[in-house]
Design a protein around this motif. Structure first.
Motif, PDB file in Angstrom:
ATOM      1  N   LEU A 119       0.929  -1.255  -0.048  1.00 54.97           N
ATOM      2  CA  LEU A 119       0.001  -0.113  -0.230  1.00 54.97           C
ATOM      3  C   LEU A 119       0.973   1.248   0.052  1.00 54.97           C
ATOM      4  O   LEU A 119       1.798   1.365   0.590  1.00 54.97           O
ATOM      5  N   ASP A 120       0.430   2.086  -0.778  1.00 57.39           N
ATOM      6  CA  ASP A 120       1.105   3.336  -0.715  1.00 57.39           C
ATOM      7  C   ASP A 120       0.557   4.403  -0.042  1.00 57.39           C
ATOM      8  O   ASP A 120      -0.363   5.214  -0.464  1.00 57.39           O
ATOM      9  N   LEU A 121       0.622   4.389   1.204  1.00 60.94           N
ATOM     10  CA  LEU A 121      -0.289   5.084   2.069  1.00 60.94           C
ATOM     11  C   LEU A 121       0.190   6.620   2.256  1.00 60.94           C
ATOM     12  O   LEU A 121      -0.577   7.468   2.181  1.00 60.94           O
ATOM     13  N   GLN A 122       1.488   7.056   1.805  1.00 58.71           N
ATOM     14  CA  GLN A 122       1.966   8.251   1.578  1.00 58.71           C
ATOM     15  C   GLN A 122       1.182   8.922   0.650  1.00 58.71           C
ATOM     16  O   GLN A 122       0.875  10.267   0.691  1.00 58.71           O
ATOM     17  N   HIS A 123       0.673   8.483  -0.214  1.00 53.87           N
ATOM     18  CA  HIS A 123       0.133   9.309  -1.578  1.00 53.87           C
ATOM     19  C   HIS A 123      -1.421   8.732  -1.905  1.00 53.87           C
ATOM     20  O   HIS A 123      -2.003   9.248  -2.727  1.00 53.87           O
ATOM     21  N   SER A 124      -1.963   8.019  -0.653  1.00 50.15           N
ATOM     22  CA  SER A 124      -3.223   7.606  -1.067  1.00 50.15           C
ATOM     23  C   SER A 124      -4.308   8.457  -0.282  1.00 50.15           C
ATOM     24  O   SER A 124      -5.462   8.562  -0.928  1.00 50.15           O
ATOM     25  N   MET A 125      -4.025   9.446   0.541  1.00 52.89           N
ATOM     26  CA  MET A 125      -4.839  10.433   0.940  1.00 52.89           C
ATOM     27  C   MET A 125      -4.882  11.625   0.349  1.00 52.89           C
ATOM     28  O   MET A 125      -3.725  12.120  -0.205  1.00 52.89           O
ATOM     29  N   LYS A 126      -5.911  12.404   0.123  1.00 55.35           N
ATOM     30  CA  LYS A 126      -5.875  13.866  -0.386  1.00 55.35           C
ATOM     31  C   LYS A 126      -5.564  14.827   0.462  1.00 55.35           C
ATOM     32  O   LYS A 126      -6.099  14.631   1.820  1.00 55.35           O
ATOM     33  N   GLY A 127      -4.616  15.620   0.246  1.00 63.73           N
ATOM     34  CA  GLY A 127      -4.155  16.827   0.898  1.00 63.73           C
ATOM     35  C   GLY A 127      -5.323  17.622   1.142  1.00 63.73           C
ATOM     36  O   GLY A 127      -5.900  18.058   0.555  1.00 63.73           O
ATOM     37  N   LEU A 128      -5.114  18.403   2.487  1.00 61.80           N
ATOM     38  CA  LEU A 128      -6.155  19.252   3.075  1.00 61.80           C
ATOM     39  C   LEU A 128      -5.754  20.739   2.696  1.00 61.80           C
ATOM     40  O   LEU A 128      -4.312  20.899   2.618  1.00 61.80           O
ATOM     41  N   VAL A 129      -6.373  21.946   2.424  1.00 66.47           N
ATOM     42  CA  VAL A 129      -5.982  23.057   2.432  1.00 66.47           C
ATOM     43  C   VAL A 129      -6.817  23.458   3.655  1.00 66.47           C
ATOM     44  O   VAL A 129      -7.878  23.686   4.053  1.00 66.47           O
ATOM     45  N   GLN A 130      -5.795  24.125   4.461  1.00 63.51           N
ATOM     46  CA  GLN A 130      -6.132  24.751   5.686  1.00 63.51           C
ATOM     47  C   GLN A 130      -5.862  26.112   5.865  1.00 63.51           C
ATOM     48  O   GLN A 130      -4.603  26.599   5.053  1.00 63.51           O
ATOM     49  N   VAL A 131      -6.704  27.209   6.480  1.00 64.19           N
ATOM     50  CA  VAL A 131      -6.428  28.416   6.586  1.00 64.19           C
ATOM     51  C   VAL A 131      -6.382  28.889   8.057  1.00 64.19           C
ATOM     52  O   VAL A 131      -7.577  28.359   8.946  1.00 64.19           O
ATOM     53  N   PHE A 132      -5.470  29.699   8.499  1.00 65.89           N
ATOM     54  CA  PHE A 132      -5.350  30.112   9.744  1.00 65.89           C
ATOM     55  C   PHE A 132      -5.439  31.793   9.553  1.00 65.89           C
ATOM     56  O   PHE A 132      -4.453  32.092   8.841  1.00 65.89           O
TER      57      PHE A 132
END
Length: 176
Positions: free
Chosen positions: A14-27
């Protein structure tokens, strides 16, 4: 009770490093004094072994620039604009404007090289607000970045277009 999960022999890694979609967060905050919280998050994540890039677009004063990134620990790279001051106005001289554009281009290049899992874009919102970096370029960058990379925006005057696509928005304000 014992349970066993069977997996297909075709799918043994499993390529877990690239399997999730990255988030855009704002502070965001009306004040320019809350970077410490985000930096603490960056240090914690880097300390767990995740590569982190921190880019401070409007801070200068330490002759750093994109040619001289600072490495904090093994997994956190930190770069600033190569200018002698911090930017608090849209009026820049030619060398300051060039330094800011070089930093923006370099940041995009690093993100597309896919070296980092978290990228913090400190005060990019003000650079957009001051018309120093085109908002459309930032939106195109976000749409085309490697999809697993988390992006954190910090700063005042956050453009509505970024707020509209953010997965998480944190507004920091004083209550007294």
């Amino acid at each position: 009770m014992i349970a066993q999960l069977e997996t297909s022999s075709e799918n043994t890694t499993l390529d877990l490093q690239h399997s999730m979609k990255g988030l855009v967060q704002v502070f965001t905050s009306p004040n320019r004094n809350f970077f410490t919280n985000v930096m603490a998050q960056a240090l914690r994540i880097a300390g767990q072994g995740t590569p982190v890039l921190v880019v401070q677009f409007l801070k200068g004063g330490i002759h750093q620039g994109h040619e001289h990134p600072m490495r904090l620990g093994q997994k956190l790279d930190w770069i600033r604009c190569d200018i002698p001051r911090y930017i608090d106005t849209p009026e820049l001289n030619e060398s300051e404007a060039q330094s800011l554009q070089k930093l923006w281009q370099h940041t995009q290049k690093l993100v597309f090289e896919d070296k980092y899992s978290l990228v913090i874009l400190d005060e990019l919102s003000l650079a957009i607000h001051f018309d120093l970096i085109p908002e459309t370029e930032v939106l195109t960058f976000l749409a085309n970045r490697p999809s697993h990379i988390d992006i954190i925006f910090t700063g005042a005057e956050m453009p509505q277009s970024i707020l509209d696509i953010a997965d998480q928005i944190t507004e920091i304000r004083r209550t007294h």
